[in-house]
Design a protein around this motif. Structure first.
Motif, PDB file in Angstrom:
ATOM      1  N   LEU A 179      54.014  75.396  42.827  1.00  0.00           N
ATOM      2  CA  LEU A 179      55.686  75.053  42.209  1.00  0.00           C
ATOM      3  C   LEU A 179      55.380  74.735  40.665  1.00  0.00           C
ATOM      4  N   PHE A 180      54.644  73.840  40.642  1.00  0.00           N
ATOM      5  CA  PHE A 180      54.430  73.118  39.325  1.00  0.00           C
ATOM      6  C   PHE A 180      53.748  74.149  38.473  1.00  0.00           C
ATOM      7  N   LYS A 181      52.852  74.765  38.965  1.00  0.00           N
ATOM      8  CA  LYS A 181      51.792  75.711  38.133  1.00  0.00           C
ATOM      9  C   LYS A 181      52.817  77.124  37.657  1.00  0.00           C
ATOM     10  N   ASP A 182      53.820  77.435  38.615  1.00  0.00           N
ATOM     11  CA  ASP A 182      54.554  78.499  38.274  1.00  0.00           C
ATOM     12  C   ASP A 182      55.649  78.020  37.232  1.00  0.00           C
ATOM     13  N   GLN A 183      55.609  76.848  36.792  1.00  0.00           N
ATOM     14  CA  GLN A 183      56.445  76.546  35.616  1.00  0.00           C
ATOM     15  C   GLN A 183      55.709  76.611  34.368  1.00  0.00           C
ATOM     16  N   GLY A 184      54.602  76.841  34.528  1.00  0.00           N
ATOM     17  CA  GLY A 184      53.529  76.801  33.191  1.00  0.00           C
ATOM     18  C   GLY A 184      53.200  75.404  32.952  1.00  0.00           C
ATOM     19  N   TRP A 185      53.291  74.460  33.960  1.00  0.00           N
ATOM     20  CA  TRP A 185      52.898  73.283  33.935  1.00  0.00           C
ATOM     21  C   TRP A 185      51.379  72.881  34.207  1.00  0.00           C
ATOM     22  N   GLU A 186      51.028  71.860  33.224  1.00  0.00           N
ATOM     23  CA  GLU A 186      49.512  71.636  33.612  1.00  0.00           C
ATOM     24  C   GLU A 186      49.334  70.613  34.575  1.00  0.00           C
ATOM     25  N   VAL A 187      48.638  70.682  35.736  1.00  0.00           N
ATOM     26  CA  VAL A 187      48.343  69.747  36.699  1.00  0.00           C
ATOM     27  C   VAL A 187      46.945  69.194  36.830  1.00  0.00           C
ATOM     28  N   THR A 188      46.912  67.964  37.222  1.00  0.00           N
ATOM     29  CA  THR A 188      45.664  67.242  37.615  1.00  0.00           C
ATOM     30  C   THR A 188      46.015  66.695  38.850  1.00  0.00           C
ATOM     31  N   PHE A 189      44.862  66.785  39.776  1.00  0.00           N
ATOM     32  CA  PHE A 189      45.017  66.198  41.190  1.00  0.00           C
ATOM     33  C   PHE A 189      43.713  65.081  41.248  1.00  0.00           C
ATOM     34  N   ALA A 190      44.178  63.813  41.595  1.00  0.00           N
ATOM     35  CA  ALA A 190      43.203  62.922  41.616  1.00  0.00           C
ATOM     36  C   ALA A 190      43.226  62.263  43.002  1.00  0.00           C
ATOM     37  N   SER A 191      41.973  61.942  43.401  1.00  0.00           N
ATOM     38  CA  SER A 191      41.991  61.237  44.651  1.00  0.00           C
ATOM     39  C   SER A 191      40.678  60.335  44.922  1.00  0.00           C
ATOM     40  N   SER A 192      40.869  59.266  45.574  1.00  0.00           N
ATOM     41  CA  SER A 192      39.757  58.433  45.731  1.00  0.00           C
ATOM     42  C   SER A 192      39.327  58.586  47.324  1.00  0.00           C
ATOM     43  N   ALA A 193      39.780  59.739  47.933  1.00  0.00           N
ATOM     44  CA  ALA A 193      39.180  60.075  49.169  1.00  0.00           C
ATOM     45  C   ALA A 193      37.848  60.831  49.057  1.00  0.00           C
ATOM     46  N   ALA A 194      36.854  60.981  50.047  1.00  0.00           N
ATOM     47  CA  ALA A 194      35.823  61.763  50.231  1.00  0.00           C
ATOM     48  C   ALA A 194      36.176  62.972  50.058  1.00  0.00           C
ATOM     49  N   GLU A 195      35.390  63.973  49.514  1.00  0.00           N
ATOM     50  CA  GLU A 195      35.384  65.314  49.646  1.00  0.00           C
ATOM     51  C   GLU A 195      35.322  65.837  50.717  1.00  0.00           C
ATOM     52  N   THR A 196      35.836  66.996  51.158  1.00  0.00           N
ATOM     53  CA  THR A 196      35.424  67.638  52.816  1.00  0.00           C
ATOM     54  C   THR A 196      35.250  69.068  52.577  1.00  0.00           C
ATOM     55  N   GLU A 197      34.609  69.493  53.399  1.00  0.00           N
ATOM     56  CA  GLU A 197      34.241  70.990  53.431  1.00  0.00           C
ATOM     57  C   GLU A 197      35.240  72.032  53.529  1.00  0.00           C
ATOM     58  N   HIS A 198      36.455  71.453  54.024  1.00  0.00           N
ATOM     59  CA  HIS A 198      37.815  72.209  54.228  1.00  0.00           C
ATOM     60  C   HIS A 198      38.714  71.973  53.126  1.00  0.00           C
ATOM     61  N   MET A 199      38.564  71.226  52.193  1.00  0.00           N
ATOM     62  CA  MET A 199      39.509  71.154  51.280  1.00  0.00           C
ATOM     63  C   MET A 199      39.507  72.417  50.066  1.00  0.00           C
ATOM     64  N   SER A 200      40.762  72.463  49.625  1.00  0.00           N
ATOM     65  CA  SER A 200      41.179  73.472  48.730  1.00  0.00           C
ATOM     66  C   SER A 200      40.178  73.240  47.258  1.00  0.00           C
ATOM     67  N   ASP A 201      39.832  74.453  46.968  1.00  0.00           N
ATOM     68  CA  ASP A 201      39.057  74.368  45.431  1.00  0.00           C
ATOM     69  C   ASP A 201      40.317  74.588  44.642  1.00  0.00           C
ATOM     70  N   LEU A 202      40.603  73.527  44.115  1.00  0.00           N
ATOM     71  CA  LEU A 202      41.862  73.467  43.317  1.00  0.00           C
ATOM     72  C   LEU A 202      41.544  74.162  41.721  1.00  0.00           C
ATOM     73  N   GLU A 203      40.407  73.958  41.345  1.00  0.00           N
ATOM     74  CA  GLU A 203      39.916  74.618  40.211  1.00  0.00           C
ATOM     75  C   GLU A 203      40.173  75.963  40.245  1.00  0.00           C
ATOM     76  N   ASP A 204      39.932  76.519  41.248  1.00  0.00           N
ATOM     77  CA  ASP A 204      40.139  78.081  41.384  1.00  0.00           C
ATOM     78  C   ASP A 204      41.697  78.464  40.969  1.00  0.00           C
ATOM     79  N   ILE A 205      42.672  77.703  41.097  1.00  0.00           N
ATOM     80  CA  ILE A 205      44.088  77.791  40.665  1.00  0.00           C
ATOM     81  C   ILE A 205      44.467  77.180  39.523  1.00  0.00           C
ATOM     82  N   GLY A 206      43.238  76.647  38.510  1.00  0.00           N
ATOM     83  CA  GLY A 206      43.920  76.213  37.457  1.00  0.00           C
ATOM     84  C   GLY A 206      44.170  74.641  37.186  1.00  0.00           C
TER      85      GLY A 206
END
Length: 418
Positions: free
Chosen positions: A34-61
Protein backbone atom coordinates in the motif's frame (compact mmCIF):
# COMPACT_ATOMS: atom_id res chain seq x y z
CA UNK A 1 -5.72 5.43 -6.70
CA UNK A 2 -4.20 8.91 -6.51
CA UNK A 3 -0.62 9.28 -5.38
CA UNK A 4 -0.14 11.12 -2.11
CA UNK A 5 2.78 13.38 -1.25
CA UNK A 6 6.19 11.69 -1.24
CA UNK A 7 7.03 10.21 2.14
CA UNK A 8 9.54 7.91 3.78
CA UNK A 9 8.00 5.24 5.99
CA UNK A 10 10.09 3.31 8.50
CA UNK A 11 8.52 0.04 9.63
CA UNK A 12 10.05 -1.53 12.73
CA UNK A 13 9.13 -5.19 12.67
CA UNK A 14 8.73 -7.61 15.54
CA UNK A 15 9.86 -10.26 13.03
CA UNK A 16 10.77 -10.26 9.36
CA UNK A 17 7.53 -10.77 7.40
CA UNK A 18 6.73 -14.34 6.35
CA UNK A 19 3.51 -14.10 4.28
CA UNK A 20 3.44 -17.84 3.69
CA UNK A 21 3.69 -18.63 7.41
CA UNK A 22 1.07 -16.44 9.06
CA UNK A 23 -1.77 -13.97 8.50
CA UNK A 24 0.35 -11.36 10.29
CA UNK A 25 3.04 -11.75 7.64
CA UNK A 26 0.48 -11.36 4.86
CA UNK A 27 -0.97 -8.25 6.48
CA UNK A 28 2.46 -6.66 6.80
CA UNK A 29 3.09 -7.23 3.08
CA UNK A 30 -0.30 -5.67 2.33
CA UNK A 31 0.69 -2.52 4.21
CA UNK A 32 4.11 -2.39 2.55
CA UNK A 33 2.55 -2.67 -0.91
CA UNK A 34 0.00 0.00 0.00
CA UNK A 35 2.76 2.45 0.93
CA UNK A 36 4.82 1.54 -2.13
CA UNK A 37 1.77 2.09 -4.37
CA UNK A 38 1.73 5.72 -3.20
CA UNK A 39 5.28 6.15 -4.46
CA UNK A 40 6.53 6.33 -0.87
CA UNK A 41 9.97 5.15 0.13
CA UNK A 42 9.84 2.27 2.64
CA UNK A 43 12.52 0.95 4.99
CA UNK A 44 11.90 -2.19 7.04
CA UNK A 45 14.04 -2.65 10.14
CA UNK A 46 14.02 -5.47 12.69
CA UNK A 47 16.17 -6.84 15.49
CA UNK A 48 14.85 -10.37 14.85
CA UNK A 49 16.97 -13.10 13.33
CA UNK A 50 16.51 -13.62 9.61
CA UNK A 51 14.72 -16.81 8.51
CA UNK A 52 14.67 -18.92 5.36
CA UNK A 53 10.96 -18.17 4.86
CA UNK A 54 11.10 -14.38 5.17
CA UNK A 55 10.21 -12.21 2.18
CA UNK A 56 13.00 -10.68 0.17
CA UNK A 57 11.81 -7.11 0.61
CA UNK A 58 14.59 -5.69 -1.53
CA UNK A 59 12.93 -7.41 -4.52
CA UNK A 60 10.02 -4.99 -4.15
CA UNK A 61 12.20 -1.94 -3.53
CA UNK A 62 12.19 -1.94 0.27
CA UNK A 63 15.43 -1.38 2.19
CA UNK A 64 16.08 -4.07 4.82
CA UNK A 65 18.05 -3.00 7.89
CA UNK A 66 19.05 -5.05 10.93
CA UNK A 67 18.91 -3.07 14.17
CA UNK A 68 19.73 -3.76 17.81
CA UNK A 69 17.50 -3.49 20.84
CA UNK A 70 18.65 -1.39 23.79
CA UNK A 71 21.33 0.24 21.69
CA UNK A 72 22.02 3.89 20.93
CA UNK A 73 23.07 2.80 17.43
CA UNK A 74 19.37 2.90 16.61
CA UNK A 75 19.28 6.58 17.61
CA UNK A 76 21.88 7.46 15.00
CA UNK A 77 20.19 5.25 12.40
CA UNK A 78 16.73 6.78 12.79
CA UNK A 79 18.06 10.32 13.08
CA UNK A 80 19.94 9.99 9.77
CA UNK A 81 17.02 8.24 8.09
CA UNK A 82 14.65 10.99 9.29
CA UNK A 83 11.42 9.21 8.31
CA UNK A 84 8.15 11.11 7.99
CA UNK A 85 6.21 8.13 9.41
CA UNK A 86 7.25 5.28 11.70
CA UNK A 87 5.07 2.18 11.96
CA UNK A 88 5.59 -0.11 14.96
CA UNK A 89 4.74 -3.77 14.41
CA UNK A 90 2.93 -4.64 17.70
CA UNK A 91 2.97 -2.80 20.99
CA UNK A 92 6.16 -4.41 22.32
CA UNK A 93 8.06 -2.74 19.48
CA UNK A 94 6.52 0.63 20.32
CA UNK A 95 7.58 0.12 23.94
CA UNK A 96 11.13 -0.62 22.89
CA UNK A 97 11.65 2.00 20.19
CA UNK A 98 8.88 4.59 20.52
CA UNK A 99 10.71 6.85 22.96
CA UNK A 100 13.84 6.75 20.82
CA UNK A 101 11.86 7.77 17.72
CA UNK A 102 10.16 10.58 19.67
CA UNK A 103 13.53 11.83 20.89
CA UNK A 104 15.35 11.71 17.55
CA UNK A 105 12.48 12.43 15.12
CA UNK A 106 9.84 14.34 17.10
CA UNK A 107 7.90 15.34 13.98
CA UNK A 108 7.53 11.80 12.64
CA UNK A 109 4.00 10.39 12.71
CA UNK A 110 3.97 7.33 14.98
CA UNK A 111 1.61 4.52 13.97
CA UNK A 112 1.01 1.31 15.89
CA UNK A 113 -0.10 -1.75 13.95
CA UNK A 114 -1.65 -3.88 16.68
CA UNK A 115 -2.00 -6.97 14.41
CA UNK A 116 -4.65 -8.05 16.90
CA UNK A 117 -5.18 -7.04 20.52
CA UNK A 118 -2.63 -9.21 22.29
CA UNK A 119 -4.08 -8.58 25.73
CA UNK A 120 -7.48 -9.79 24.53
CA UNK A 121 -6.04 -13.02 23.13
CA UNK A 122 -4.03 -13.68 26.29
CA UNK A 123 -6.97 -12.97 28.61
CA UNK A 124 -9.19 -15.29 26.59
CA UNK A 125 -6.52 -18.00 26.68
CA UNK A 126 -6.29 -17.72 30.46
CA UNK A 127 -10.07 -17.84 30.83
CA UNK A 128 -10.24 -20.87 28.55
CA UNK A 129 -7.66 -22.73 30.63
CA UNK A 130 -9.65 -21.94 33.76
CA UNK A 131 -12.91 -22.92 32.04
CA UNK A 132 -14.34 -19.47 32.76
CA UNK A 133 -15.84 -16.76 30.53
CA UNK A 134 -13.59 -13.81 29.73
CA UNK A 135 -15.32 -10.67 31.05
CA UNK A 136 -14.67 -6.96 30.65
CA UNK A 137 -13.63 -6.96 34.30
CA UNK A 138 -10.89 -9.46 33.44
CA UNK A 139 -9.70 -7.22 30.63
CA UNK A 140 -9.72 -4.05 32.71
CA UNK A 141 -7.57 -5.69 35.39
CA UNK A 142 -5.12 -7.22 32.90
CA UNK A 143 -1.49 -6.10 33.10
CA UNK A 144 -1.15 -6.84 29.39
CA UNK A 145 -4.09 -4.51 28.70
CA UNK A 146 -2.45 -1.72 30.66
CA UNK A 147 0.69 -2.05 28.55
CA UNK A 148 -1.06 -2.32 25.19
CA UNK A 149 -3.64 0.40 25.82
CA UNK A 150 -0.83 2.70 27.00
CA UNK A 151 0.96 2.03 23.72
CA UNK A 152 -2.20 2.91 21.79
CA UNK A 153 -2.52 6.21 23.64
CA UNK A 154 1.15 7.07 23.08
CA UNK A 155 0.83 6.46 19.34
CA UNK A 156 -0.62 9.06 16.99
CA UNK A 157 -2.72 6.38 15.29
CA UNK A 158 -3.34 2.67 15.84
CA UNK A 159 -4.41 0.27 13.11
CA UNK A 160 -7.16 -2.08 14.31
CA UNK A 161 -7.97 -5.16 12.25
CA UNK A 162 -11.38 -6.07 13.71
CA UNK A 163 -14.61 -4.12 14.13
CA UNK A 164 -15.16 -6.00 17.40
CA UNK A 165 -11.84 -4.67 18.70
CA UNK A 166 -12.72 -1.15 17.56
CA UNK A 167 -15.88 -1.37 19.70
CA UNK A 168 -13.99 -2.80 22.67
CA UNK A 169 -11.35 -0.07 22.67
CA UNK A 170 -13.90 2.74 22.42
CA UNK A 171 -16.63 1.41 24.70
CA UNK A 172 -14.65 -0.41 27.40
CA UNK A 173 -11.31 1.44 27.44
CA UNK A 174 -12.55 4.90 26.37
CA UNK A 175 -10.01 5.27 23.57
CA UNK A 176 -10.98 8.21 21.39
CA UNK A 177 -11.96 7.34 17.82
CA UNK A 178 -9.41 9.85 16.50
CA UNK A 179 -6.62 7.54 17.69
CA UNK A 180 -7.95 4.49 15.86
CA UNK A 181 -8.14 3.45 12.22
CA UNK A 182 -10.05 0.35 11.19
CA UNK A 183 -7.87 -1.48 8.66
CA UNK A 184 -8.87 -5.11 8.03
CA UNK A 185 -7.14 -7.28 5.44
CA UNK A 186 -6.62 -5.26 2.26
CA UNK A 187 -7.87 -7.55 -0.50
CA UNK A 188 -8.15 -7.24 -4.26
CA UNK A 189 -11.58 -7.99 -5.74
CA UNK A 190 -12.13 -11.49 -7.08
CA UNK A 191 -12.90 -11.67 -10.78
CA UNK A 192 -15.54 -13.96 -12.24
CA UNK A 193 -12.76 -15.87 -14.01
CA UNK A 194 -11.06 -16.49 -10.66
CA UNK A 195 -14.30 -17.74 -9.13
CA UNK A 196 -15.11 -19.94 -12.11
CA UNK A 197 -11.59 -21.36 -12.07
CA UNK A 198 -11.98 -22.80 -8.57
CA UNK A 199 -12.65 -26.54 -8.15
CA UNK A 200 -16.36 -27.32 -7.83
CA UNK A 201 -18.05 -29.43 -5.17
CA UNK A 202 -17.62 -32.71 -7.05
CA UNK A 203 -13.93 -32.00 -7.75
CA UNK A 204 -13.01 -31.64 -4.09
CA UNK A 205 -12.51 -34.09 -1.26
CA UNK A 206 -11.64 -34.19 2.43
CA UNK A 207 -11.38 -31.55 5.13
CA UNK A 208 -8.54 -29.14 5.82
CA UNK A 209 -7.30 -26.95 8.64
CA UNK A 210 -4.33 -24.62 8.46
CA UNK A 211 -2.39 -22.29 10.76
CA UNK A 212 1.02 -21.56 12.27
CA UNK A 213 1.62 -24.21 14.96
CA UNK A 214 3.49 -21.67 17.11
CA UNK A 215 0.28 -19.66 17.46
CA UNK A 216 -1.39 -21.09 20.57
CA UNK A 217 -5.03 -20.74 19.34
CA UNK A 218 -4.14 -22.87 16.31
CA UNK A 219 -2.42 -25.57 18.34
CA UNK A 220 -5.37 -25.68 20.74
CA UNK A 221 -7.72 -26.09 17.77
CA UNK A 222 -5.70 -29.08 16.50
CA UNK A 223 -5.90 -30.73 19.93
CA UNK A 224 -9.65 -30.04 20.04
CA UNK A 225 -10.13 -31.58 16.60
CA UNK A 226 -8.10 -34.65 17.54
CA UNK A 227 -9.81 -35.37 20.86
CA UNK A 228 -13.38 -34.15 20.45
CA UNK A 229 -14.47 -33.27 16.93
CA UNK A 230 -12.75 -35.42 14.33
CA UNK A 231 -13.85 -38.77 15.86
CA UNK A 232 -17.48 -37.60 15.54
CA UNK A 233 -16.99 -36.61 11.90
CA UNK A 234 -15.03 -39.72 10.99
CA UNK A 235 -17.67 -41.99 12.55
CA UNK A 236 -20.22 -40.86 9.94
CA UNK A 237 -17.73 -40.23 7.09
CA UNK A 238 -15.24 -43.10 7.42
CA UNK A 239 -13.56 -42.43 4.07
CA UNK A 240 -12.90 -38.74 4.71
CA UNK A 241 -9.54 -37.39 5.88
CA UNK A 242 -8.50 -34.22 7.66
CA UNK A 243 -5.36 -32.58 6.26
CA UNK A 244 -3.60 -30.37 8.81
CA UNK A 245 -1.14 -27.79 7.52
CA UNK A 246 0.89 -25.13 9.28
CA UNK A 247 4.33 -23.58 9.50
CA UNK A 248 6.72 -24.36 12.35
CA UNK A 249 5.27 -27.76 13.13
CA UNK A 250 5.78 -28.93 16.71
CA UNK A 251 6.68 -32.38 17.99
CA UNK A 252 3.30 -32.56 19.71
CA UNK A 253 1.52 -31.96 16.40
CA UNK A 254 3.65 -34.54 14.58
CA UNK A 255 2.76 -37.15 17.17
CA UNK A 256 -0.95 -36.64 16.42
CA UNK A 257 -0.48 -37.85 12.84
CA UNK A 258 -2.53 -41.02 12.37
CA UNK A 259 -3.36 -42.23 8.83
CA UNK A 260 -5.62 -44.97 10.15
CA UNK A 261 -7.84 -42.29 11.71
CA UNK A 262 -7.58 -40.07 8.64
CA UNK A 263 -5.87 -37.43 10.81
CA UNK A 264 -3.00 -36.28 8.59
CA UNK A 265 -0.55 -33.76 10.03
CA UNK A 266 1.47 -32.42 7.09
CA UNK A 267 3.31 -29.30 8.28
CA UNK A 268 4.04 -26.35 6.00
CA UNK A 269 2.04 -26.13 2.78
CA UNK A 270 4.02 -25.22 -0.30
CA UNK A 271 0.90 -23.52 -1.70
CA UNK A 272 -1.66 -22.74 1.01
CA UNK A 273 -4.37 -21.63 -1.41
CA UNK A 274 -4.00 -24.78 -3.46
CA UNK A 275 -4.50 -27.12 -0.50
CA UNK A 276 -7.44 -25.07 0.85
CA UNK A 277 -9.07 -24.93 -2.60
CA UNK A 278 -8.72 -28.71 -2.98
CA UNK A 279 -10.70 -29.42 0.19
CA UNK A 280 -14.47 -29.44 0.51
CA UNK A 281 -14.62 -27.86 3.97
CA UNK A 282 -12.19 -25.95 6.20
CA UNK A 283 -12.42 -26.60 9.94
CA UNK A 284 -11.41 -23.86 12.41
CA UNK A 285 -12.61 -24.71 15.94
CA UNK A 286 -10.89 -21.76 17.63
CA UNK A 287 -11.66 -21.46 21.34
CA UNK A 288 -9.70 -18.29 22.06
CA UNK A 289 -7.93 -15.60 20.09
CA UNK A 290 -8.39 -12.08 18.74
CA UNK A 291 -8.39 -10.12 15.51
CA UNK A 292 -9.50 -11.48 12.14
CA UNK A 293 -8.71 -15.06 11.23
CA UNK A 294 -6.65 -15.18 8.07
CA UNK A 295 -7.48 -18.83 7.45
CA UNK A 296 -11.19 -18.01 7.15
CA UNK A 297 -10.55 -15.16 4.72
CA UNK A 298 -8.31 -17.43 2.66
CA UNK A 299 -11.01 -20.11 2.67
CA UNK A 300 -13.51 -17.64 1.24
CA UNK A 301 -11.02 -16.63 -1.45
CA UNK A 302 -10.65 -20.32 -2.31
CA UNK A 303 -14.41 -20.85 -2.39
CA UNK A 304 -14.11 -23.31 0.49
CA UNK A 305 -16.96 -23.22 3.05
CA UNK A 306 -15.87 -23.36 6.68
CA UNK A 307 -17.07 -24.42 10.07
CA UNK A 308 -15.77 -22.25 12.90
CA UNK A 309 -16.72 -21.00 16.34
CA UNK A 310 -18.20 -17.69 17.48
CA UNK A 311 -14.64 -16.73 18.43
CA UNK A 312 -13.37 -17.59 14.97
CA UNK A 313 -16.11 -15.66 13.21
CA UNK A 314 -15.69 -12.53 15.36
CA UNK A 315 -15.47 -9.42 13.20
CA UNK A 316 -16.06 -11.51 10.08
CA UNK A 317 -19.83 -11.73 9.60
CA UNK A 318 -22.49 -9.09 9.99
CA UNK A 319 -25.57 -11.24 10.49
CA UNK A 320 -26.59 -14.83 11.05
CA UNK A 321 -27.94 -15.34 7.52
CA UNK A 322 -24.78 -14.47 5.60
CA UNK A 323 -22.09 -16.94 6.63
CA UNK A 324 -19.41 -18.62 4.60
CA UNK A 325 -20.31 -21.87 6.32
CA UNK A 326 -21.51 -22.60 9.84
CA UNK A 327 -20.77 -21.30 13.34
CA UNK A 328 -20.87 -23.89 16.12
CA UNK A 329 -19.44 -23.80 19.63
CA UNK A 330 -19.95 -27.39 20.83
CA UNK A 331 -18.24 -30.52 19.47
CA UNK A 332 -21.44 -32.33 18.51
CA UNK A 333 -22.87 -29.29 16.71
CA UNK A 334 -19.53 -28.57 15.07
CA UNK A 335 -19.19 -32.13 13.76
CA UNK A 336 -22.79 -32.19 12.51
CA UNK A 337 -22.29 -28.90 10.67
CA UNK A 338 -19.08 -30.19 9.09
CA UNK A 339 -20.78 -33.39 7.91
CA UNK A 340 -23.71 -31.43 6.49
CA UNK A 341 -21.54 -29.04 4.47
CA UNK A 342 -19.45 -31.95 3.26
CA UNK A 343 -22.48 -33.89 2.00
CA UNK A 344 -25.08 -31.27 1.01
CA UNK A 345 -24.10 -29.73 -2.33
CA UNK A 346 -26.82 -27.06 -2.18
CA UNK A 347 -25.78 -25.90 1.30
CA UNK A 348 -22.14 -25.97 0.18
CA UNK A 349 -22.77 -23.72 -2.85
CA UNK A 350 -24.84 -21.31 -0.75
CA UNK A 351 -22.02 -21.00 1.79
CA UNK A 352 -19.50 -20.45 -0.99
CA UNK A 353 -21.56 -17.61 -2.50
CA UNK A 354 -21.98 -16.06 0.95
CA UNK A 355 -18.20 -16.12 1.30
CA UNK A 356 -17.74 -14.25 -1.96
CA UNK A 357 -20.29 -11.66 -0.77
CA UNK A 358 -18.53 -11.20 2.58
CA UNK A 359 -15.20 -10.60 0.83
CA UNK A 360 -16.77 -7.96 -1.40
CA UNK A 361 -18.89 -6.19 1.23
CA UNK A 362 -16.50 -6.24 4.18
CA UNK A 363 -13.00 -6.18 2.68
CA UNK A 364 -13.00 -4.85 -0.88
CA UNK A 365 -15.63 -2.21 -1.60
CA UNK A 366 -15.15 0.04 1.49
CA UNK A 367 -11.69 1.07 0.12
CA UNK A 368 -9.90 0.90 3.49
CA UNK A 369 -6.50 1.43 1.88
CA UNK A 370 -7.45 4.88 0.58
CA UNK A 371 -9.03 5.79 3.93
CA UNK A 372 -5.75 4.98 5.70
CA UNK A 373 -3.66 7.05 3.29
CA UNK A 374 -6.01 10.01 3.67
CA UNK A 375 -5.84 9.74 7.48
CA UNK A 376 -2.04 9.66 7.44
CA UNK A 377 -1.90 12.77 5.28
CA UNK A 378 -4.45 14.58 7.45
CA UNK A 379 -2.62 13.79 10.68
CA UNK A 380 0.74 14.90 9.32
CA UNK A 381 -0.71 18.29 8.43
CA UNK A 382 -2.18 18.73 11.91
CA UNK A 383 0.14 16.60 14.03
CA UNK A 384 0.81 19.01 16.88
CA UNK A 385 -2.87 19.85 17.30
CA UNK A 386 -3.71 16.13 17.23
CA UNK A 387 -1.15 15.42 19.94
CA UNK A 388 -2.29 18.36 22.06
CA UNK A 389 -5.82 16.97 22.11
CA UNK A 390 -4.49 13.59 23.27
CA UNK A 391 -3.45 14.59 26.79
CA UNK A 392 -3.38 11.02 28.10
CA UNK A 393 -0.97 10.17 25.31
CA UNK A 394 1.25 13.15 26.20
CA UNK A 395 1.28 12.14 29.82
CA UNK A 396 2.12 8.52 29.04
CA UNK A 397 4.82 9.53 26.59
CA UNK A 398 6.46 11.66 29.26
CA UNK A 399 6.46 9.09 32.04
CA UNK A 400 7.12 6.07 29.85
CA UNK A 401 9.97 7.79 28.06
CA UNK A 402 11.63 8.60 31.36
CA UNK A 403 11.34 5.09 32.78
CA UNK A 404 11.95 3.14 29.56
CA UNK A 405 14.78 5.41 28.47
CA UNK A 406 16.82 4.82 31.58
CA UNK A 407 16.07 1.12 31.66
CA UNK A 408 17.17 0.81 28.04
CA UNK A 409 20.35 2.76 28.68
CA UNK A 410 21.09 0.68 31.78
CA UNK A 411 20.74 -2.52 29.72
CA UNK A 412 22.97 -1.06 27.00
CA UNK A 413 25.64 -0.09 29.55
CA UNK A 414 25.42 -3.52 31.14
CA UNK A 415 25.85 -5.23 27.76
CA UNK A 416 28.89 -3.11 26.95
CA UNK A 417 30.58 -4.11 30.21
CA UNK A 418 30.02 -7.84 29.75
Amino acid sequence: MMKADQQHVLIIGFVWPEPNSSAAGKRMLELIHLFKDQGWEVTFASSAAETEHMSDLEDIGVDQVSIKMNSSTFDQFVRELNPSTVLFDRFVIEEQFGWRVAEQCPDALQILDTEDLHFLRRARKKAHKENQPCTNKDLLSSKDAKREIASIFRSDLSLIISEAEMDLLQNVFDVDRSLLQYVPFLLDPMTENEKNGLPDFSDRKDFVTIGNFRHSPNMDAVRYLKKKIWPLIRKELPDACLHIYGSYITQEAEQMHNPEEGFLVKGRAEDAKQVVASAKVLLAPLRFGAGLKGKLVEAMQCGTPSVTTSMGAEGMVGDTDNRAGTIADHPEEFAAAARNLYSDEKAWHEAQENGFSILKDKFVEPDFDQQLIEEINKLQKNLQEHRTQNFIGQMLRHHTAESTKYMGRWIEAKNQNM
